[in-house]
Write an enzyme that holds these catalytic residues in place. Structure first.
Site, PDB file in Angstrom:
ATOM      1  CD  GLU A 111      -2.937  -1.224   2.237  1.00 13.23           C
ATOM      2  OE1 GLU A 111      -4.159  -1.263   2.049  1.00 13.23           O
ATOM      3  OE2 GLU A 111      -2.434  -1.288   3.378  1.00 13.23           O
ATOM      4  CD  GLU A 131      -3.756  -6.431   3.514  1.00 14.26           C
ATOM      5  OE1 GLU A 131      -3.034  -5.454   3.738  1.00 14.26           O
ATOM      6  OE2 GLU A 131      -3.703  -7.076   2.437  1.00 14.26           O
TER       7      GLU A 131
END
Length: 257
Positions: A111, A131
């Protein structure tokens, strides 16, 4: 003297921001977040600095959020403070920022790279948003950003499976701007930064702004929904089970609640 979690160096018109927690795989905690916020402000405020490179010390670029920081109650500072995750993913910037990726850029580390304007990666680097495999969502902008920079179908396949991609696949997807030989990513990123820094600063800033116009129009309205979704998922039983299963090195037993 306590070592700083992020180093700020300059080479002419280029700033180099180095995540410096190699013993923690450059994982992000509250102190690193604060240091990133300060470094970005310093870079933006200095008219002599035209381009910045973000890199990681040690064997990997960044492994995401520090689980010790998570357990220590630093979630608000790391994920929901000014600038978003690590002080970067939602930060307002006007100057180009290049991610120099080696080793792994996983979860929040990916990210951070996606939040930069350009990614340079060396051969053998790995990217991933695992995730969902832990009962979480890529809430630092990963789920939203990946589908804005590569084809949505390919992005969803990566997001929903949690699988990793390597430098070659990232190149084929158009995710990275330049490839570098193993061990050469910083040199390649600096070469790209120097090419950009030679150009007119106002024109570069304006061009960067125009190139990010669609992102600026699309992402800001999503940040509140992103934060609310992340908080909801983090509070779920599945998120707790995902973390426990990861630590116990066993398959998770999902309950869907």
């Amino acid at each position: 003297m306590t070592a700083l979690p992020l180093r700020f160096e300059t080479r002419g018109a280029i700033a180099i921001l180095t995540l410096d927690r190699p013993d923690r795989r450059n994982a992000i905690d509250a102190a690193t977040t604060a240091a990133m916020t300060d470094a970005l402000a310093r870079f933006e405020a200095d008219p002599d600095l035209r381009v910045a490179v973000l890199r990681g010390e040690g064997p990997v670029f960044c492994a995401g959020m520090d689980l010790a920081a998570f357990a220590d109650g630093q979630v608000e500072a790391v994920l929901f403070g000014p600038g978003g995750f690590a002080g970067l993913t939602e930060a307002a910037r006007t100057k180009p920022l290049i991610a120099a990726v080696h080793g792994a850029a996983l979860a929040g580390g990916f990210e951070l790279a996606l939040a930069c304007d350009l990614i340079v990666a060396e051969e053998g680097a790995r990217f991933g948003l695992p995730e969902v495999m832990r009962g979480l969502v890529a809430g630092g902008g990963g789920a939203a950003r990946l589908a804005s920079v590569i084809a949505p179908g390919r992005a969803r396949e990566i997001i929903l499976t949690g699988r990793m991609i390597d430098t070659a696949e990232a190149w084929d997807l158009g995710l990275i701007a330049r490839r570098a030989p193993e061990g050469g990513v910083l040199d390649a990123a600096l070469a790209l930064a120097q090419e950009i820094a030679r150009n007119a600063p106002l024109a570069v800033s304006a061009s960067l702004g125009l190139s990010r116009a669609a992102e600026r129009a699309g992402l800001p309205p999503l940040w509140a929904e992103n934060a609310a979704t992340l908080r909801q998922i983090m509070a779920s039983e599945d998120a707790t089970e995902g973390a426990r299963a990861f630590l116990e090195r066993r398959p998770p037993r999902w309950q869907g609640r």
